[in-house]
Scaffold this motif. Sequence first.
Motif, PDB file in Angstrom:
ATOM      1  N   ARG A 178       0.809  -1.224   0.000  1.00 43.02           N
ATOM      2  CA  ARG A 178       0.000   0.000   0.000  1.00 43.02           C
ATOM      3  C   ARG A 178       0.839   1.271   0.000  1.00 43.02           C
ATOM      4  NH1 ARG A 178      -3.593  -3.123   3.875  1.00 43.02           N
ATOM      5  NH2 ARG A 178      -2.042  -4.605   3.221  1.00 43.02           N
ATOM      6  N   ILE A 179       1.631   1.408  -1.084  1.00 41.34           N
ATOM      7  CA  ILE A 179       2.468   2.600  -1.198  1.00 41.34           C
ATOM      8  C   ILE A 179       1.762   3.677  -1.993  1.00 41.34           C
ATOM      9  CG2 ILE A 179       4.728   1.567  -0.884  1.00 41.34           C
ATOM     10  CD1 ILE A 179       4.805   1.198  -3.923  1.00 41.34           C
ATOM     11  N   ALA A 180       0.472   3.498  -2.249  1.00 37.23           N
ATOM     12  CA  ALA A 180      -0.261   4.486  -3.020  1.00 37.23           C
ATOM     13  C   ALA A 180      -0.356   5.802  -2.273  1.00 37.23           C
ATOM     14  CB  ALA A 180      -1.657   3.960  -3.313  1.00 37.23           C
ATOM     15  N   ALA A 191       9.205   3.792   2.031  1.00 34.25           N
ATOM     16  CA  ALA A 191       8.927   2.493   1.409  1.00 34.25           C
ATOM     17  C   ALA A 191       8.729   2.642  -0.083  1.00 34.25           C
ATOM     18  CB  ALA A 191       7.683   1.876   2.048  1.00 34.25           C
ATOM     19  N   SER A 192       7.992   3.688  -0.499  1.00 32.62           N
ATOM     20  CA  SER A 192       7.714   3.770  -1.929  1.00 32.62           C
ATOM     21  C   SER A 192       8.980   4.098  -2.708  1.00 32.62           C
ATOM     22  CB  SER A 192       6.599   4.763  -2.220  1.00 32.62           C
ATOM     23  OG  SER A 192       6.964   6.025  -1.795  1.00 32.62           O
ATOM     24  N   GLU A 193       9.859   4.956  -2.126  1.00 31.51           N
ATOM     25  CA  GLU A 193      11.117   5.263  -2.817  1.00 31.51           C
ATOM     26  C   GLU A 193      11.979   4.017  -2.940  1.00 31.51           C
ATOM     27  OE1 GLU A 193      12.905   8.328  -3.908  1.00 31.51           O
ATOM     28  OE2 GLU A 193      10.822   8.909  -4.200  1.00 31.51           O
ATOM     29  N   LEU A 194      12.094   3.264  -1.841  1.00 31.78           N
ATOM     30  CA  LEU A 194      12.956   2.077  -1.850  1.00 31.78           C
ATOM     31  C   LEU A 194      12.437   1.042  -2.849  1.00 31.78           C
ATOM     32  CD1 LEU A 194      15.474   1.043  -0.327  1.00 31.78           C
ATOM     33  CD2 LEU A 194      13.925  -0.405   0.940  1.00 31.78           C
ATOM     34  N   ILE A 195      11.123   0.869  -2.855  1.00 32.91           N
ATOM     35  CA  ILE A 195      10.547  -0.107  -3.778  1.00 32.91           C
ATOM     36  C   ILE A 195      10.805   0.328  -5.215  1.00 32.91           C
ATOM     37  CG2 ILE A 195       8.336  -1.018  -4.604  1.00 32.91           C
ATOM     38  CD1 ILE A 195       7.485  -1.158  -1.685  1.00 32.91           C
TER      39      ILE A 195
END
Lengths: 351, 261
Positions: free
Chosen positions: B100-102, B216-220
């Motif tokens: 849920r990185i939205a 989290a979203s940057e790392l992903i």
Amino acid sequence: MKKAVLIVLLLLSAAALVFVYNDDFLYSQQIMKLTKIETVGEEISRNNLDLKEEHYTRRITGEILNGKDKGEKKSFLYDETYSSVVTDRFRVGDKVFIDGTDLQLKRDFYLALIVCLFVILIYIVGSFKGLLSVASVIINSVVFYIGLYLYIKGVDLLLLCVVEMLVFSVLSLILASGVNKKTLSAVISVMISTFVMLALLMIIVKTTDYKGINFNELSFLTVPAEDIILPELLIGSVGAVMDVAITISSSMAELLEKNRDISEKELNKSAKEIGKDIMGTMSNVLFFTYLCAGLPVFVLAIRNGFLLKNYISSNFSLELSRFLAGSIGIVITIPISAFVSIRLMKRGGSK
Amino acid sequence: MNLVLAVILFLLMLYIDRKRGLKLFVSLAMNFVVLIVIFYLTALGFNAVVCSLIGCFTVSCVMLFFVNGESIKTVSSIKAITVVLLILSVLIFSMAYVSRIAGFGYESYEEINMFSYDVKIDFTDIAISMILFSLIGATVDSSIAISSALYEVHENNKDLSRKELFISGMNIGKDILCTTANTLMFAFLGDFMTLLIWFYKCEYTFGEIVNAKTFASELIRILFSATGCIIVIPVTAFLTARALKKEKAEDGPDGVTNTET
């Protein structure tokens, strides 16, 4: 051998995943595992463009997993929207942090999952070299973090970045290709390119005074955005600059090894030949990496009735300047590293 | 300021190689237009994932066929990229769905607080589309590097079997992997820096950083970019080796019909 290491890696990742999945006791915040989600309210709102957005109020019930209230049941009311711009969609079985009445998803397991997947993949395709590049990334991040620490302690950020760039290039180039003349010439090229790029950017910044750059995106900073933009541009491009420098100096070394009598002019020519191939692909890597970062805000703005024309000229400016500065770094490095490696290996290199 | 930077970049590219520099600059401009059109279509409400897959395919075509010309190398590359995009979109979709990185984390609220959040677009799709776009540059880069290098290997030694070609492709891939990993990482660190300073100033604990949506979203995004250029290596090596050997079988011992201009 390769299989044995792979099995070890798989076991290690499995162990790490199991650990991260059960690491609730490490956190001081309360963690709740959701057991029941009910919808208690539904509402439709319209924004200024008459878009209908569904809002749901959900009652979330769960069990506390850590701390002194372990085992207790708690329930919260939580608002959810269709777009999930600032909310999350929880599901039964999720673990969430409780911060007052605010709920936040526990994401560490998913991050661990993708990191493990990545390490295994890079080992399968790249064997030890792949693992080495992971190591180099980790070491560089540590150096980066130390730099940030010093910055918080009051050291000038630009100075720090220049020093860090040198450390980065020495570390990663030695890890990538060992201690030899190629590496030396690549390191020197990175240094010179960094300084040339820095000087160029400073002149441009002084003369244009950031005209047309929108710092909105950095608005959450507690320091002036102007202080942070130059270091950011530098750090963002150092990877690409290193990449170009090592490619050029390796191929120069290769050419010299094959033919000792090759003239400087010929060497220069082939450096340009190699350069023109890499500048295209490298600049594309930077282009997409930077520009797509603007997508979510773009969508939000257009959906709020902003005009495309106004938006592009104001909000893509920072991403564009990152890309442009990085690409300038790449292109500058081509002649510089050709010059340095010819100097070093052709003239000085008569072993 | 961007105009000045763009002019300088253009002149420098021309200095390295006149014809190639011009082509490259034009291709970047074309990609910019494609990107904006796709972004705009997404914002108008078309399915973000479908749009970005089409967009990724289009920009790959621009980078491969416009800049490098149509040849056995670029055709194998585009096939490889298509395969990788399809495989990865499944992976990315599941990752974006579970983690849920939205949307935006707390750190960016100030940036977006002038907007209404009721926009009736599922931001999970937007997150997937963003990841797809950020991996396409690096993926095309390593794919074309592999297929051109394999082509050279094949030209210099036409007796190599398909398997031997595949193995040498994998070997070349290892070198590319390391440098690309570095390029990507630093590009993201530049992006990260402001965020990390923020974390530092607000005294986030390690646990808070790791679980924050922004981090989290940057790392992903980084890891998927790198994953893209990892999986494209064997796929390109396999497809290029197959194409090179097939050509040879059809056209007699002299082999390759070179359509490159």
